[in-house]
Design a protein around this motif. Sequence first.
Motif, PDB file in Angstrom:
ATOM      1  N   MET A 112     -52.868  62.256 -99.951  1.00  0.00           N
ATOM      2  CA  MET A 112     -53.504  62.842-101.148  1.00  0.00           C
ATOM      3  C   MET A 112     -52.954  63.976-101.617  1.00  0.00           C
ATOM      4  N   SER A 128     -57.872  66.509-107.498  1.00  0.00           N
ATOM      5  CA  SER A 128     -57.193  65.258-106.525  1.00  0.00           C
ATOM      6  C   SER A 128     -58.120  63.875-106.738  1.00  0.00           C
ATOM      7  N   GLN A 129     -57.157  62.891-106.394  1.00  0.00           N
ATOM      8  CA  GLN A 129     -58.053  61.326-106.478  1.00  0.00           C
ATOM      9  C   GLN A 129     -58.353  61.325-104.722  1.00  0.00           C
ATOM     10  N   ARG A 130     -59.731  61.136-104.778  1.00  0.00           N
ATOM     11  CA  ARG A 130     -59.860  60.645-103.403  1.00  0.00           C
ATOM     12  C   ARG A 130     -60.684  59.331-103.394  1.00  0.00           C
ATOM     13  N   TRP A 174     -62.009  60.980-108.945  1.00  0.00           N
ATOM     14  CA  TRP A 174     -61.229  62.144-109.139  1.00  0.00           C
ATOM     15  C   TRP A 174     -62.151  63.506-108.853  1.00  0.00           C
ATOM     16  N   GLN A 208     -66.749  65.910-110.515  1.00  0.00           N
ATOM     17  CA  GLN A 208     -66.098  64.591-109.910  1.00  0.00           C
ATOM     18  C   GLN A 208     -66.128  63.774-111.150  1.00  0.00           C
ATOM     19  N   THR A 213     -52.477  66.874-104.558  1.00  0.00           N
ATOM     20  CA  THR A 213     -53.330  67.961-105.226  1.00  0.00           C
ATOM     21  C   THR A 213     -52.504  68.336-106.288  1.00  0.00           C
TER      22      THR A 213
END
Length: 58
Positions: free
Chosen positions: A1, A17-19, A23, A36, A3
């Motif tokens: 991940m 960050s993309q999870r 986002w 988000q 950031t």
Amino acid sequence: METERLRIALGYTGVISQRGGWWIGWIDEIAGVNSQAKTRGELIENLGSALDEALEMR
């Protein structure tokens, strides 16, 4: 991940960050300003709006 930190507005830093398929992000300088979204661009727009609202309430 990974950031990323970027300037959302003068004096305010967005951390994003993309999870998974989302986002996520927040403003470092003001607790509780977070959002988000499905796209990076939408997240940045949402964070800007959330920051504006938080600053109006100060």
